[in-house]
Design a protein around this motif. Structure first.
Motif, short mmCIF file in Angstrom:
data_model
loop_
_atom_site.label_atom_id
_atom_site.label_comp_id
_atom_site.label_asym_id
_atom_site.label_seq_id
_atom_site.Cartn_x
_atom_site.Cartn_y
_atom_site.Cartn_z
N UNK A 17 -4.64 5.83 3.79
CA UNK A 17 -5.28 7.31 3.65
C UNK A 17 -4.60 7.41 4.68
N UNK A 18 -4.22 6.92 6.29
CA UNK A 18 -3.36 6.52 6.72
C UNK A 18 -1.38 7.09 6.67
N UNK A 19 -1.61 6.73 5.85
CA UNK A 19 -0.30 7.03 5.06
C UNK A 19 -0.04 8.31 3.45
N UNK A 20 -0.48 8.02 3.10
CA UNK A 20 -0.77 9.06 1.47
C UNK A 20 -2.12 9.54 1.80
N UNK A 21 -2.21 11.09 2.00
CA UNK A 21 -2.88 11.42 2.28
C UNK A 21 -4.09 12.53 1.06
#
Length: 259
Positions: free
Chosen positions: A124-128
């Motif tokens: 989630x930090x990189x592909x929100x």
């Protein structure tokens, strides 16, 4: 086989090889007089697993931490995917890091999060823009790739050392990196588990076409995974070759790794 005291560029007669990491004349000093790197130069080609050997404090981990910007060198050049890493802005560096997976010695899991939460947090930090269903699918696929799909609900404290390494690797793989940097991937593991991790590194390379640098003291790991080996001594590349070449090297210090 090459053996010199500095600025080694690996030999290559194969013009089809594509450099994916190029480091030239890297220097790093900590404090006033703790000089760790004194002119390290190396190249990693696309699809290659490069193993770096060296005694403790020789600069192995410092070198790979420079590649992801965790440590800033005092001097030298680092090119990744033909981009000057040291010239990138913070945002550009963060985008680059998504392409570079880093497996820390400990696995570096968040102890307060379950295995599922550890992987989902990274994703989630990189592909929100991913939905919850897409996140769950990616988490399961990453865990299956390291043979631990049934560990999804466990907490890090419930995992063995080998399982923690596998989960750490799954968390690295979930972003589908093109490069993976392994920092002592088999340290602290028994012989059988160490071999399983080494075989997993090979499996990932073959299935996902990754390029890797593997820092290790484990010669069984080096023999199994290395396309090529470089030996660091006193802050420079001292020798380079295949496992078989270095095992027969006339330099007693190089051969000492293989005894």
């Amino acid at each position: 086989m090459i053996k010199e005291e500095k600025n080694i560029e690996p030999k290559s007669k194969d013009k089809k090889k594509t450099p994916i990491i190029v480091i030239k004349d890297l220097h790093k000093t900590f404090g006033k007089d703790n000089t760790v790197l004194k002119g390290v130069s190396l190249t990693v080609n696309k699809g290659e697993d490069l193993v770096i050997l060296g005694r403790s404090g020789s600069g192995k981990s410092v070198t790979i931490k420079c590649i992801v910007g965790l440590i800033v060198p005092d001097k030298g050049e680092i090119k990744v995917f033909d981009e000057d890493l040291l010239a990138l802005s913070k945002d550009e560096l963060n985008k680059m890091r998504v392409k570079i997976g880093f497996l820390f010695q400990s696995g570096a899991l968040y102890d307060s999060m379950s295995v599922r939460e550890n992987l989902a947090f990274t994703l989630r930090a990189h592909k929100r823009d991913l939905t919850e269903e897409e996140v769950e699918k990616e988490v399961l696929e990453a865990l299956e790739s390291v043979g631990l799909g049934d560990a999804i609900e466990k907490m890090p404290a419930e995992l063995s050392g080998g399982m923690r390494k596998r989960i750490g690797l799954a968390r690295t793989l979930i972003l589908k990196p093109e490069i993976i940097l392994y920092d002592e991937p088999t340290t602290g593991l028994d012989t059988i588990t160490s071999r399983e991790i080494s075989e997993l590194i090979l499996d990932i390379k073959n299935k996902q076409k990754t390029s890797s640098i593997i820092i290790t003291h484990d010669m069984a790991c080096a023999k199994l995974t290395a396309d090529r080996i470089m030996v660091l001594k006193d802050g420079v590349i001292h020798a380079e070759g295949t496992y078989e070449e270095l095992e027969k090297d006339e330099d007693e210090w190089v051969r000492s790794f293989f005894e």
